[in-house]
Design an enzyme around this catalytic site. Structure first.
Site, mmCIF file in Angstrom:
data_model
loop_
_atom_site.group_PDB
_atom_site.id
_atom_site.type_symbol
_atom_site.label_atom_id
_atom_site.label_comp_id
_atom_site.label_asym_id
_atom_site.label_seq_id
_atom_site.Cartn_x
_atom_site.Cartn_y
_atom_site.Cartn_z
ATOM 1 N N CYS A 180 81.817 36.349 55.660
ATOM 2 C CA CYS A 180 81.208 36.093 56.963
ATOM 3 C C CYS A 180 80.795 34.643 57.167
ATOM 4 O O CYS A 180 80.295 34.299 58.242
ATOM 5 C CB CYS A 180 80.016 37.018 57.167
ATOM 6 S SG CYS A 180 80.503 38.756 57.236
ATOM 7 N N HIS A 320 72.033 33.256 61.863
ATOM 8 C CA HIS A 320 73.013 34.275 61.482
ATOM 9 C C HIS A 320 72.590 35.592 62.126
ATOM 10 O O HIS A 320 73.399 36.280 62.733
ATOM 11 C CB HIS A 320 73.092 34.394 59.967
ATOM 12 C CG HIS A 320 74.120 35.372 59.500
ATOM 13 N ND1 HIS A 320 75.467 35.152 59.647
ATOM 14 C CD2 HIS A 320 73.999 36.593 58.895
ATOM 15 C CE1 HIS A 320 76.151 36.173 59.148
ATOM 16 N NE2 HIS A 320 75.284 37.069 58.704
ATOM 17 N N GLU A 331 66.665 35.026 56.101
ATOM 18 C CA GLU A 331 66.932 33.857 56.935
ATOM 19 C C GLU A 331 65.636 33.242 57.460
ATOM 20 O O GLU A 331 65.477 32.016 57.489
ATOM 21 C CB GLU A 331 67.827 34.282 58.092
ATOM 22 C CG GLU A 331 68.289 33.157 58.961
ATOM 23 C CD GLU A 331 69.357 33.611 59.940
ATOM 24 O OE1 GLU A 331 69.941 32.729 60.593
ATOM 25 O OE2 GLU A 331 69.610 34.825 60.055
ATOM 26 N N LYS A 352 74.548 37.384 67.994
ATOM 27 C CA LYS A 352 75.098 38.685 67.587
ATOM 28 C C LYS A 352 74.435 39.827 68.339
ATOM 29 O O LYS A 352 74.985 40.920 68.421
ATOM 30 C CB LYS A 352 74.952 38.874 66.078
ATOM 31 C CG LYS A 352 75.800 37.943 65.241
ATOM 32 C CD LYS A 352 75.658 38.256 63.753
ATOM 33 C CE LYS A 352 76.490 37.304 62.900
ATOM 34 N NZ LYS A 352 75.929 35.936 62.859
ATOM 35 N N HIS A 357 78.957 41.343 65.550
ATOM 36 C CA HIS A 357 79.247 40.535 64.371
ATOM 37 C C HIS A 357 80.747 40.580 64.087
ATOM 38 O O HIS A 357 81.267 41.573 63.572
ATOM 39 C CB HIS A 357 78.468 41.089 63.182
ATOM 40 C CG HIS A 357 78.525 40.240 61.947
ATOM 41 N ND1 HIS A 357 79.373 39.165 61.811
ATOM 42 C CD2 HIS A 357 77.834 40.321 60.768
ATOM 43 C CE1 HIS A 357 79.209 38.625 60.615
ATOM 44 N NE2 HIS A 357 78.285 39.301 59.974
ATOM 45 N N PHE A 416 78.700 38.478 52.523
ATOM 46 C CA PHE A 416 78.840 39.265 51.298
ATOM 47 C C PHE A 416 79.507 38.405 50.226
ATOM 48 O O PHE A 416 80.394 37.608 50.502
ATOM 49 C CB PHE A 416 79.701 40.498 51.555
ATOM 50 C CG PHE A 416 78.998 41.585 52.329
ATOM 51 C CD1 PHE A 416 77.662 41.488 52.665
ATOM 52 C CD2 PHE A 416 79.687 42.721 52.722
ATOM 53 C CE1 PHE A 416 77.021 42.495 53.377
ATOM 54 C CE2 PHE A 416 79.069 43.736 53.435
ATOM 55 C CZ PHE A 416 77.737 43.620 53.763
#
Length: 433
Positions: A180, A320, A331, A352, A357, A416
């Site tokens: 991502c 994010h 975050e 998002k 996403h 990830f």
């Protein structure tokens, strides 16, 4: 005497600065950069019940889909047959970015391509597996039933090749796949190629079209996506106390990057300078994050060091903001760790919440949102943020866009595998000497 290409390769790389001069976007809510920006700033969510296939067997049945007609967007029948949906996105967004930049008559050897993608040609591969396995009934499959374009779908480097063919670029051509953070990392790599003198122009960005049964099943298995199927428009809730996972999306953003003097010489409009970029890996867990935010903080600090900017210089943070419990906490902690008290005075929002996403593509889409926030003096909101989480206590610009002068933006990504990336965009005239 040296020819033009050789002369370019001999130019010194020191002091080379990189700017964005063209933007092309396809995202849920509309095709094209204007439609994308209008969707974001209106706060209208573009997430809905999945229409691409029957999602009724799955735990999460919602996504941000792009209303995309490849023929209407100028792709020929052969391209439509040959290209996976993600590659179609990349070609169409590239055309918009190049037209936006006014770029013409590029030196092919001084022009390169980087494309980010987390999952490559997932939709085509999923579809072809269903064909060759007769809907999953055959354990031993017959490849003769597969499309002759299967190799291109299996090898994501075809994305970069298609974009290079579209613009006539004969310099470096690379696909960056780091989960991502791919969309940030692709643009960061492109900027480095310009800085080190390898090229003067890069066509760069990221694309993903992952809304397929295999992707939905994978995220279902680890319960990463939201099961709020009865309210798809409000399912993506970054930083909200009631958030329960991200909403899958798709899309693409492509850019024209140029060395600053190259852009100025042709009178190009400059959206922003890529002032700093850094990526880190936590070497800790495939999907887990430490709550103290140390890994992302390290990437932010390194990007800001490269930009030669202190925390107080950041005017807006494009988060994010995936809407998972651990990511939003991580975050928030990372931003506080680097910016200190200034974190509480800095608007921070997650797009998002509006578009979902789109995995590897979203980092580039967020770069586009950051550049447009600078261009228009408006910060897009975090939609669906009605009940703030006490553990997420910064200014997330809830529900409504805000007019806000922005000279420097921090945009961040988390993926990830433990990947953490950060980029600083700034107005070239405000960069420290």
């Amino acid at each position: 005497m040296t020819d033009k290409a050789t002369a370019g390769r001999l130019r010194p790389a020191s002091g080379r600065r990189v700017v964005i001069t063209g933007i092309g976007v396809l995202a849920p809510g509309g095709v094209g950069t204007k439609a994308f920006w209008d969707t974001l700033t209106s706060g209208r969510t573009a997430t809905r019940t999945i229409t691409f296939f029957d999602a009724s067997p799955f735990r999460s049945r919602i996504a941000g889909e792009v209303d995309f007609d490849p023929a209407a967007e100028g792709l020929g029948q052969q391209q439509i047959r040959r290209l996976d949906r993600a590659a179609q996105f990349a070609v169409v967004a590239t055309r918009e970015a190049v037209a936006d930049s006014g770029l013409e008559n590029v030196d092919p050897y001084r022009t390169g391509v980087t494309v980010g993608s987390a999952v490559g040609a997932t939709m085509s591969l999923d579809r072809e597996y269903a064909v060759v396995s007769d809907g999953g009934q055959s354990w031993l499959v017959d490849h003769n039933y597969g499309s002759r374009h299967l190799y291109d779908w299996f090898v994501p480097s075809s994305f970069a090749a298609e974009v290079a063919r579209e613009v006539g670029a004969e310099g470096p051509a690379v696909v960056v796949s780091a989960g991502c953070t791919s969309g940030l990392d692709s643009v960061g790599h492109a900027a480095e190629l310009i800085r080190d003198g390898s090229v003067d122009v890069m066509i760069t960005g990221a694309t993903d079209a992952p809304i397929s049964p295999i992707t939905v099943a994978c995220f279902d298995a680890i319960k990463a996506t939201s099961p709020r199927n009865d309210d798809p428009e409000h399912a993506s809730r970054p930083f909200d106390r009631t958030r329960n996972g991200f909403v899958l999306g798709e899309g693409c953003a492509m850019f024209v990057l140029e060395e600053l003097s190259h852009a100025r010489a042709r009178g190009a409009h400059v959206y922003a300078e890529i002032a700093g970029f850094a990526s880190r890996c936590n070497a800790y867990h495939m999907t887990g994050l430490r709550p103290d935010g140390r890994e992302m903080a390290e990437a932010i600090r390194a990007a800001m060091d490269e930009a030669r900017m202190a925390g107080e210089a950041i005017d807006y943070i494009n988060a994010h903001g995936s809407g998972t419990k651990q990511n939003d906490r991580h975050e928030t902690a990372a931003v506080k760790r680097v910016l200190g008290d200034h974190a509480y005075r800095t608007p921070m929002s997650s797009i998002k919440s509006v578009i979902g996403h789109s995995l590897g593509a979203v980092g580039s889409i967020e770069i586009a949102a950051s550049a447009l926030a600078m261009e228009h003096g408006v910060v897009p909101p975090t939609a669906n943020l009605h009940e703030p989480d006490p553990e997420c206590d910064l200014d997330y610009v809830p529900l409504v866009a805000r007019e806000h002068r922005t000279d420097a933006v921090l945009t961040v990504g988390s993926g990830f595998g433990g990947f953490q990336s950060a980029m600083v965009l700034a107005r070239p005239e405000r960069r420290p000497a």
